[in-house]
Enzyme design. Structure first.
Site, PDB file in Angstrom:
ATOM      1  N   HIS A 134      42.835 114.727 103.502  1.00 54.16           N
ATOM      2  CA  HIS A 134      44.121 114.124 103.847  1.00 54.16           C
ATOM      3  C   HIS A 134      44.170 113.921 105.365  1.00 54.16           C
ATOM      4  CE1 HIS A 134      48.257 113.226 104.172  1.00 54.16           C
ATOM      5  NE2 HIS A 134      48.605 114.380 104.688  1.00 54.16           N
ATOM      6  N   ASN A 168      49.298 109.251 109.069  1.00 54.12           N
ATOM      7  CA  ASN A 168      49.398 110.038 107.834  1.00 54.12           C
ATOM      8  C   ASN A 168      50.171 109.217 106.799  1.00 54.12           C
ATOM      9  OD1 ASN A 168      50.234 111.839 105.865  1.00 54.12           O
ATOM     10  ND2 ASN A 168      50.757 113.472 107.299  1.00 54.12           N
ATOM     11  N   CYS A 193      51.537 114.907  99.775  1.00 61.46           N
ATOM     12  CA  CYS A 193      50.212 114.555 100.295  1.00 61.46           C
ATOM     13  C   CYS A 193      49.073 115.040  99.394  1.00 61.46           C
ATOM     14  CB  CYS A 193      50.043 115.104 101.702  1.00 61.46           C
ATOM     15  SG  CYS A 193      51.416 114.642 102.755  1.00 61.46           S
TER      16      CYS A 193
END
Ligand code: UT7
Length: 320
Positions: free
Chosen positions: A247, A277, A111
């Protein structure tokens, strides 16, 4: 010399799956997912692949920047879910775009991947090795999810985001990043096991596993610290930042970061409600959404920040 983002693009699969849709195929609910994370829906690949999404996002970023593919001298793709082990995703994008003058390679920092790619481009530009670069984050995480594990599969989505970066005097003001491999197993997925004539395996395919609470604690501790370091290095205060692009893992994490930085939550745009996500693609997709909605004015200062598996983290301060 540094790098300046001069164009962005993004792509998500056509299929939109709501929390209610998921509650029909597993023991979950819109209430549980929304209250714990803020996620309401995500896009999941059916016809699309990591490569096709990456190419679409990259084409849109080039168009947005007004840059021809032949002008690119560097392409870096961040992904943990490429379609092939070889060739790399970046080489596939290079080929599809016709970016014949670019060197292309992938990085895998989960990520934080887009931030690590940004930092690498900045280093290339500072050393004069590169004038125009394309960086992208692309994921089809749905193929590495255990669809029998409701504690992970409801959280993630598929998509790609890209940015074109040009060597200029202003742009990226600072980038800080870090890793803590000792905590790697809190968010993990195995690759193929050893398998050769001397060691046969019968192991099943591995899927993403996560200790959500450990990742949560890591994120709320590390992300504000990392942003503060990036701000200090850039000589800028949080009050001077118009937009924090974080993020998109969990609304509660973003709210905790905003509180710790003493900044209004309105400065933290979110798309996790619609996208979930998307690991390395989260930051560049949100950046593209914000750019295309005209939410950042030229010369405004923004922060990008990523965190996740590795464990890894990164933050950057940029002049838009
Ligand atoms: O990009 C990587 C970054 N990843 C992250 O940032 C994730 C960070 N962590 C989180 O966002 C949160 O920890 C989660 C959203 C993953 C989980 O929230 P939580 O409040 O920590 O929930 P929990 O894991 O403590 O689970 C609570 C309960 C459990 O039931 P019991 O044991 O208390 O009866 C779970 O079995 O919720 C249950 N549960 C579910 N229930 C309905 C777990 N998943 C689900 C689900 N639907 N999908």
């Amino acid at each position: 010399m540094t790098g300046r983002i001069c164009g962005t693009g993004s792509a998500v699969p056509k299929l939109r799956v709501t929390n209610d849709d998921l509650s029909k195929i597993m023991d979950t609910s819109d209430e549980w997912i929304k209250s714990r994370t803020g996620i309401e829906a995500r896009h999941l690949a059916t016809e699309e692949t990591t490569t096709s999404l990456a190419i679409e996002a990259s084409r849109l970023a080039l168009e947005n920047a007004g840059v021809e593919a032949e002008e690119l001298d560097l392409i870096i793709a961040a992904t943990v879910s490429s379609d092939h082990i070889i060739p790399t995703l970046s080489c596939e994008v290079q080929s599809a775009l016709g970016a014949v003058n670019a060197t292309a390679f992938d990085i895998g920092a989960a990520c934080s991947g887009f931030l690590f790619a940004l930092s690498t481009v900045q280093a290339y530009m500072m050393s004069g090795q590169c004038k125009k670069a394309l960086i992208l984050g692309a994921e089809v995480l749905s193929k590495i999810m255990d669809w029998n594990d409701r504690s992970t599969c409801v959280l993630f989505g598929d998509g790609a985001g890209a940015a074109v970066i040009s060597a200029e005097d202003t742009g990226i003001m600072s980038v800080v990043h870090g890793s803590d491999g000792a905590k790697g197993m809190v968010l993990a997925c195995d690759n193929r096991p050893v398998n050769n004539p001397y060691k046969k395996t019968t192991a099943d395919l591995s899927y993403v596993s996560m200790n959500g609470q450990e990742v949560y604690k890591f994120a709320v501790r590390t992300v504000p610290k990392c942003i503060e370091q990036a701000l200090e290095q850039a000589g800028v205060t949080a009050d001077e930042i118009s937009c924090f692009i974080l993020h998109q893992a969990n609304r509660r994490i973003i709210e905790a970061v905003a509180k710790r930085l003493k900044q209004p939550i309105e400065k933290f745009p979110m798309n996790l409600m619609e996208c979930g996500n998307i690991s390395a693609a989260s930051v560049p997709i949100l950046l593209d959404n914000v750019n295309r909605h005209g939410m950042i004015e030229k010369e405004e200062k923004i922060v990008l920040a990523g965190f996740g598996a590795g464990l890894t983290w990164g933050a950057a301060v940029l002049t838009w």
